[in-house]
Scaffold this motif. Structure first.
Motif, PDB file in Angstrom:
ATOM      1  N   MET A  27       3.454   5.915  -5.718  1.00 61.32           N
ATOM      2  CA  MET A  27       3.446   5.976  -7.095  1.00 61.32           C
ATOM      3  C   MET A  27       2.181   6.515  -7.627  1.00 61.32           C
ATOM      4  O   MET A  27       2.331   7.411  -8.728  1.00 61.32           O
ATOM      5  N   LEU A  28       1.373   6.921  -6.862  1.00 59.98           N
ATOM      6  CA  LEU A  28      -0.076   7.623  -7.234  1.00 59.98           C
ATOM      7  C   LEU A  28      -0.304   9.104  -6.995  1.00 59.98           C
ATOM      8  O   LEU A  28      -0.703   9.943  -7.817  1.00 59.98           O
ATOM      9  N   ILE A  29       0.303   9.433  -5.692  1.00 60.90           N
ATOM     10  CA  ILE A  29      -0.178  10.504  -5.099  1.00 60.90           C
ATOM     11  C   ILE A  29       0.622  11.761  -6.048  1.00 60.90           C
ATOM     12  O   ILE A  29      -0.095  12.811  -6.601  1.00 60.90           O
ATOM     13  N   MET A  30       1.783  12.026  -6.178  1.00 61.62           N
ATOM     14  CA  MET A  30       2.585  12.861  -6.671  1.00 61.62           C
ATOM     15  C   MET A  30       2.325  13.090  -8.229  1.00 61.62           C
ATOM     16  O   MET A  30       2.094  14.145  -8.731  1.00 61.62           O
ATOM     17  N   PRO A  31       2.423  11.889  -9.151  1.00 61.04           N
ATOM     18  CA  PRO A  31       1.864  12.132 -10.471  1.00 61.04           C
ATOM     19  C   PRO A  31       0.729  12.561 -10.585  1.00 61.04           C
ATOM     20  O   PRO A  31       0.438  13.210 -11.333  1.00 61.04           O
TER      21      PRO A  31
ATOM     22  N   GLY B  91      -5.059   6.983  -4.192  1.00 62.64           N
ATOM     23  CA  GLY B  91      -3.974   7.181  -3.130  1.00 62.64           C
ATOM     24  C   GLY B  91      -4.797   7.485  -1.741  1.00 62.64           C
ATOM     25  O   GLY B  91      -4.221   7.061  -0.825  1.00 62.64           O
ATOM     26  N   PHE B  92      -5.747   8.083  -1.797  1.00 66.00           N
ATOM     27  CA  PHE B  92      -6.574   8.562  -0.426  1.00 66.00           C
ATOM     28  C   PHE B  92      -7.050   7.159   0.196  1.00 66.00           C
ATOM     29  O   PHE B  92      -6.966   6.918   1.208  1.00 66.00           O
ATOM     30  N   LEU B  93      -7.570   6.067  -0.626  1.00 68.09           N
ATOM     31  CA  LEU B  93      -7.944   4.892  -0.175  1.00 68.09           C
ATOM     32  C   LEU B  93      -6.741   4.144   0.634  1.00 68.09           C
ATOM     33  O   LEU B  93      -6.841   3.553   1.710  1.00 68.09           O
ATOM     34  N   CYS B  94      -5.510   3.981  -0.004  1.00 67.57           N
ATOM     35  CA  CYS B  94      -4.341   3.614   0.709  1.00 67.57           C
ATOM     36  C   CYS B  94      -4.033   4.150   2.069  1.00 67.57           C
ATOM     37  O   CYS B  94      -3.721   3.539   3.052  1.00 67.57           O
ATOM     38  N   PHE B  95      -4.108   5.729   1.791  1.00 65.01           N
ATOM     39  CA  PHE B  95      -3.924   6.231   3.388  1.00 65.01           C
ATOM     40  C   PHE B  95      -4.906   5.625   4.311  1.00 65.01           C
ATOM     41  O   PHE B  95      -4.676   5.193   5.394  1.00 65.01           O
ATOM     42  N   ILE B  96      -6.094   5.287   4.035  1.00 60.69           N
ATOM     43  CA  ILE B  96      -7.271   4.826   5.037  1.00 60.69           C
ATOM     44  C   ILE B  96      -6.887   3.268   5.133  1.00 60.69           C
ATOM     45  O   ILE B  96      -7.090   3.254   6.451  1.00 60.69           O
ATOM     46  N   LEU B  97      -6.485   2.654   4.307  1.00 58.60           N
ATOM     47  CA  LEU B  97      -6.383   1.405   4.638  1.00 58.60           C
ATOM     48  C   LEU B  97      -5.018   1.091   5.594  1.00 58.60           C
ATOM     49  O   LEU B  97      -5.071   0.285   6.274  1.00 58.60           O
ATOM     50  N   ARG B  98      -3.891   2.107   5.433  1.00 62.67           N
ATOM     51  CA  ARG B  98      -3.026   2.157   6.420  1.00 62.67           C
ATOM     52  C   ARG B  98      -3.308   2.636   7.623  1.00 62.67           C
ATOM     53  O   ARG B  98      -2.250   2.893   8.594  1.00 62.67           O
ATOM     54  N   LYS B  99      -4.476   3.384   7.834  1.00 57.65           N
ATOM     55  CA  LYS B  99      -5.110   4.068   9.051  1.00 57.65           C
ATOM     56  C   LYS B  99      -3.999   5.352   9.362  1.00 57.65           C
ATOM     57  O   LYS B  99      -3.771   5.536  10.576  1.00 57.65           O
ATOM     58  N   GLU B 100      -3.772   5.940   8.119  1.00 51.24           N
ATOM     59  CA  GLU B 100      -3.149   7.493   8.385  1.00 51.24           C
ATOM     60  C   GLU B 100      -4.077   8.402   8.070  1.00 51.24           C
ATOM     61  O   GLU B 100      -4.591   8.609   7.103  1.00 51.24           O
ATOM     62  N   ARG B 101      -4.324   9.151   9.041  1.00 47.73           N
ATOM     63  CA  ARG B 101      -5.179  10.330   9.225  1.00 47.73           C
ATOM     64  C   ARG B 101      -6.539   9.891   8.286  1.00 47.73           C
ATOM     65  O   ARG B 101      -6.814  10.692   7.476  1.00 47.73           O
ATOM     66  N   THR B 102      -7.253   8.801   9.168  1.00 49.02           N
ATOM     67  CA  THR B 102      -8.111   8.298   8.281  1.00 49.02           C
ATOM     68  C   THR B 102      -9.581   9.107   8.142  1.00 49.02           C
ATOM     69  O   THR B 102     -10.150   9.349   7.004  1.00 49.02           O
ATOM     70  N   VAL B 103      -9.725  10.262   8.968  1.00 45.10           N
ATOM     71  CA  VAL B 103     -10.964  11.074   8.969  1.00 45.10           C
ATOM     72  C   VAL B 103     -10.588  12.013   7.789  1.00 45.10           C
ATOM     73  O   VAL B 103     -11.515  12.363   6.916  1.00 45.10           O
TER      74      VAL B 103
ATOM     75  N   LEU C 241     -11.561  13.804   1.993  1.00 45.73           N
ATOM     76  CA  LEU C 241     -11.086  13.880   0.880  1.00 45.73           C
ATOM     77  C   LEU C 241     -11.643  13.134  -0.334  1.00 45.73           C
ATOM     78  O   LEU C 241     -11.712  13.096  -1.485  1.00 45.73           O
ATOM     79  N   LEU C 242     -11.446  11.561   0.107  1.00 44.67           N
ATOM     80  CA  LEU C 242     -11.983  10.612  -0.684  1.00 44.67           C
ATOM     81  C   LEU C 242     -13.686  10.925  -1.072  1.00 44.67           C
ATOM     82  O   LEU C 242     -13.758  10.791  -2.355  1.00 44.67           O
ATOM     83  N   PHE C 243     -14.551  11.040  -0.276  1.00 46.68           N
ATOM     84  CA  PHE C 243     -15.850  11.512  -0.568  1.00 46.68           C
ATOM     85  C   PHE C 243     -15.898  12.406  -1.488  1.00 46.68           C
ATOM     86  O   PHE C 243     -16.572  12.593  -2.609  1.00 46.68           O
ATOM     87  N   LEU C 244     -15.380  13.569  -1.258  1.00 48.88           N
ATOM     88  CA  LEU C 244     -15.278  14.743  -2.014  1.00 48.88           C
ATOM     89  C   LEU C 244     -14.756  14.422  -3.659  1.00 48.88           C
ATOM     90  O   LEU C 244     -15.381  14.895  -4.555  1.00 48.88           O
ATOM     91  N   MET C 245     -13.495  13.597  -3.518  1.00 48.81           N
ATOM     92  CA  MET C 245     -13.154  13.317  -4.803  1.00 48.81           C
ATOM     93  C   MET C 245     -14.032  12.363  -5.699  1.00 48.81           C
ATOM     94  O   MET C 245     -14.055  12.456  -6.810  1.00 48.81           O
ATOM     95  N   ILE C 246     -14.595  11.343  -5.003  1.00 51.33           N
ATOM     96  CA  ILE C 246     -15.365  10.655  -5.543  1.00 51.33           C
ATOM     97  C   ILE C 246     -16.759  11.428  -6.185  1.00 51.33           C
ATOM     98  O   ILE C 246     -17.061  11.292  -7.469  1.00 51.33           O
TER      99      ILE C 246
ATOM    100  N   LEU D  30       0.768  -1.141  -0.146  1.00 47.04           N
ATOM    101  CA  LEU D  30       0.076  -0.101  -0.115  1.00 47.04           C
ATOM    102  C   LEU D  30       0.976   1.310   0.140  1.00 47.04           C
ATOM    103  O   LEU D  30       0.391   2.326  -0.673  1.00 47.04           O
ATOM    104  N   SER D  31       1.769   1.108   0.663  1.00 43.80           N
ATOM    105  CA  SER D  31       2.820   2.412   0.790  1.00 43.80           C
ATOM    106  C   SER D  31       3.497   2.484  -0.652  1.00 43.80           C
ATOM    107  O   SER D  31       3.741   3.621  -0.986  1.00 43.80           O
ATOM    108  N   SER D  32       3.829   1.562  -1.295  1.00 47.81           N
ATOM    109  CA  SER D  32       4.422   1.803  -2.650  1.00 47.81           C
ATOM    110  C   SER D  32       3.364   2.237  -3.436  1.00 47.81           C
ATOM    111  O   SER D  32       3.592   3.156  -4.371  1.00 47.81           O
ATOM    112  N   ILE D  33       2.031   1.712  -3.532  1.00 45.79           N
ATOM    113  CA  ILE D  33       0.899   2.172  -4.486  1.00 45.79           C
ATOM    114  C   ILE D  33       0.859   3.595  -4.215  1.00 45.79           C
ATOM    115  O   ILE D  33       0.591   4.498  -5.322  1.00 45.79           O
ATOM    116  N   LYS D  34       0.783   4.006  -2.885  1.00 45.71           N
ATOM    117  CA  LYS D  34       0.570   5.375  -2.731  1.00 45.71           C
ATOM    118  C   LYS D  34       1.488   6.316  -2.965  1.00 45.71           C
ATOM    119  O   LYS D  34       1.369   7.335  -3.621  1.00 45.71           O
TER     120      LYS D  34
END
Length: 394
Positions: free
Chosen positions: A326-330, A357-369, A374-379, A320-324
């Motif tokens: 690869m996705l966030i900055m690009p 990328g936001f989903l990876c943060f949530i699955l890793r339990k990093e700043r989930t709220v 942000l995930l909801f707004l982006m959807i 999940l960290s690697s996926i995050k």
């Protein structure tokens, strides 16, 4: 079963005829390129390895560890161990000023846990995080009122030890990244054992909550750092100022190319002297250079002083960290580009990337709220983009 974190450490002697190096060795599962000349058991119950590296020799250690968990440690200290964790040191001294301050801070509190909590809150509320500090050690931190994680930890050790609370400064790092060192504390409480306290992370989270927003480090409410951690740490050594064996003999001449760091406002030459035979701290190594360095041949870098290391989480968290990464900055770069070219396909690409990328943060339990919002707004945003694309295709 594979452990949670992989640690890769290497040190190469590229400058000197000989380098002596001391570092704590992992308990098991270590692949190493060079065997230590000596292994010595220290009072922290760790194994201190001693290496000799001639010009162009290299140490390479690779091993897996579990996340830091102080609850797995012993729940009893004998008299000798208790005395060791109450000792007076250069970085964490015990004197009349420190003792008076500790007694003032903890006035009216009877248990060691309550006293330690008051000291924790005092440091969090009255000092400022700054890296790098002008001078290391509790005394200079007490005067300057600013310093990094080491200074927060040194002062906490001083104050707690001065009123009889066994305390140690832990040196380690985070479970993902390169050269990402950190220091915090453990206090010993009867019937509980070693109890984690992190004043510097508490200070950062209280005063700058979003400083770790897109990092791989979980964060918590600042008060939770008294007794908890986010669970993404490794340990290099379990206290500061550990006696080195074989004995460290200070260099008579100091190389002019090595700039001193300051300890309690006194110059100290890393790699050329010790603190009464002790390493200031092992994060992860301490060295001694043989001979005077020629500044015309090269320059001293951080890796010449402590080596290099990188850490990586194993398993699904590492994926999940690697996926995050690869996705966030690009995705953010594509988002900026889309501001100049009104192309719906570009919008779709960066929004999909950010959602993943936001989903990876949530699955890793990093700043989930934060990332759930942000995930909801982006959807909602990508649904609008898809609607526009559908309209254009009709």
């Amino acid at each position: 079963m594979k452990k949670s974190i992989n640690i890769d450490y290497w040190y190469e002697n590229t400058l000197f005829d000989k380098v002596e190096l001391w570092m704590m060795l992992p308990k098991e599962g270590m692949n190493q390129s060079v065997k230590p000349k000596q292994v010595h058991r220290v009072p922290t119950e760790e194994s201190l390895g001693y290496f000799i590296l001639h010009k162009n020799d290299k140490i390479h250690l690779n091993f897996d560890v579990d996340w830091y968990n102080p609850k797995s440690y012993e729940v009893y200290l004998n008299n000798e161990e208790e005395k060791y964790y109450l000792r007076n040191t250069i970085l964490s001294p015990i004197n009349a000023e420190i003792t008076a301050l500790a007694m003032e801070i903890t006035k009216g509190k009877n248990t060691k846990k309550d006293q330690a909590r008051d000291i924790f809150e005092y440091i969090v509320n009255n000092f400022k995080y700054k890296y790098p500090p002008r001078s290391r050690g509790a005394l200079s931190f007490l005067k300057a009122k600013e310093g990094d994680c080491g200074e927060f930890s040194f002062l906490f050790s001083s104050l707690c030890r001065s009123i009889g609370i066994p305390t140690r400064t832990i040196f380690g790092g985070w479970s993902n990244g390169k050269m990402n060192g950190h220091a915090w504390n453990e206090i010993f409480l009867e019937d509980i054992g070693w109890f984690s306290v992190d004043t510097s992370m508490a200070n950062i989270q209280k005063n700058n909550r979003f400083s770790f927003l897109i990092s791989n480090i979980r964060t918590m409410h600042w008060k939770k750092y008294f007794g908890q951690t986010e669970g993404q740490r490794i340990i290099f050594s379990k206290d500061a100022e550990i006696k080195l064996s074989p004995s460290y003999i200070n260099c008579v001449e100091k190389s002019i190319i090595i700039k001193p760091l300051y300890i309690n406002n006194t110059p100290f030459y890393w790699g050329q002297e010790s603190l009464n035979g002790c390493a200031p701290y092992l994060q992860p190594a301490y060295v001694k250079f043989d001979g005077i360095f020629d500044p015309s041949s090269a320059t001293i870098k951080t890796f010449n002083l402590i080596g290099n290391w990188k850490t990586k989480e194993n398993g699904i968290r590492g994926i999940l960290s690697s996926i995050k990464a690869m996705l966030i900055m690009p995705s953010l770069i594509v988002m900026v580009i889309s501001l100049f070219w009104d192309i719906l396909l570009l919008e779709l690409i960066y929004k999909l990337g950010l959602i993943s990328g936001f989903l990876c943060f949530i699955l890793r339990k990093e700043r989930t709220v934060v990332f759930s919002i942000l995930l909801f707004l982006m959807i909602l945003s990508i649904l609008s983009t898809i609607s526009q694309l559908s309209a254009c295709s009709l």
